[in-house]
Scaffold this active site. Structure first.
Site, PDB file in Angstrom:
ATOM      1  CG  ASP A 299      79.202  35.130  -0.151  1.00 10.80           C
ATOM      2  OD1 ASP A 299      79.837  34.896   0.895  1.00 10.80           O
ATOM      3  OD2 ASP A 299      79.697  35.702  -1.146  1.00 10.80           O
TER       4      ASP A 299
ATOM      5  NE  ARG B 260      82.687  35.058   0.151  1.00 12.13           N
ATOM      6  CZ  ARG B 260      83.099  35.211  -1.109  1.00 12.13           C
ATOM      7  NH1 ARG B 260      84.384  35.056  -1.401  1.00 12.13           N
ATOM      8  NH2 ARG B 260      82.245  35.525  -2.057  1.00 12.13           N
TER       9      ARG B 260
END
Length: 223
Positions: A143, A145
């Site tokens: 991930d 983000r």
């Protein structure tokens, strides 16, 4: 990284009318915020000026907020490999029904790895690898983000207390660490199907998302 408000307009949708606000960072990357019932704060107001927002905040409904990262395949093409499209539409509908809230639509496709790498990861998933391992096999983070843009976007509408629609505890933690009071986490489980059940199980079992073991007791904001 700094973020600047660029422009806004009215946006009628099948869920109702939103105000759409565009933000841009130093690299020219755009992010979007959809709002209902949340007027923009006067950025030029001095500390000594009376603030109507501050004066009336206690009387207002705590806004319902959804932080949603871009998913072209789910949001636009109705892919069944994820739950992103149903999550976005359900959150939009819930915010309209509440009458006070915002969607922070962040341009970080594929959990931040970009569209091309996302489709490469899909190809590995087609071979039997889960969503996390597929990213790692490509030499990419599970991930990638970031949420740095959320603070400036929420500040634009004077929001520092929220009810957050999410199954991801990382989003709650990030907002809390950056001075946003998350008074309630609103679970969201929609769009479950045979094609994405394993994907959701991976997010629950390996990525820490707060999903019921049987995918059947999280709050359905809209069916």
């Amino acid at each position: 990284m700094s973020y600047q408000f660029i422009t806004s307009a009215k946006l009628p949708t099948r869920h109702g009318e939103f105000d759409i606000h565009i933000f841009e960072n130093d690299e020219g990357q755009e992010h979007v915020m959809l709002t209902v019932g949340l007027p923009v704060v006067d950025q030029h107001m001095t500390d000594s000026s009376p603030s109507q927002t501050d004066a009336t905040r206690a009387e207002k409904t705590i806004p319902l907020i959804r932080i949603h990262s871009e998913c072209l395949t789910g949001d636009a093409f109705s892919s069944l490999k994820c739950d992103c499209g149903p999550q976005l539409n359900t959150a939009m509908q819930a915010i309209q029904e509440t009458g006070c809230g915002a969607i922070l639509y962040l341009r970080q496709e594929g959990r931040g790895i970009g569209l091309t790498n996302k489709i490469r990861a899909y190809a590995l998933q087609d071979q039997g690898h889960d969503t996390l391992d597929a990213n790692l096999m490509l030499g990419l983070p599970a991930d990638a983000r970031i949420y740095d843009m959320c603070g400036p976007m929420l500040a634009h509408i004077g929001v520092d207390v929220v009810r957050l629609i999410t199954n991801n505890p990382d989003k709650v933690a990030y907002l809390t660490e950056h001075g946003i009071n998350v008074v309630e986490r609103v679970p969201l489980l929609v769009g479950v199907n045979d094609m994405n059940a394993e994907y959701l199980a991976t997010k629950r079992d390996r990525m820490g998302h707060l999903l019921d073991k049987d995918f059947n007791t999280a709050l359905h904001l809209n069916k």
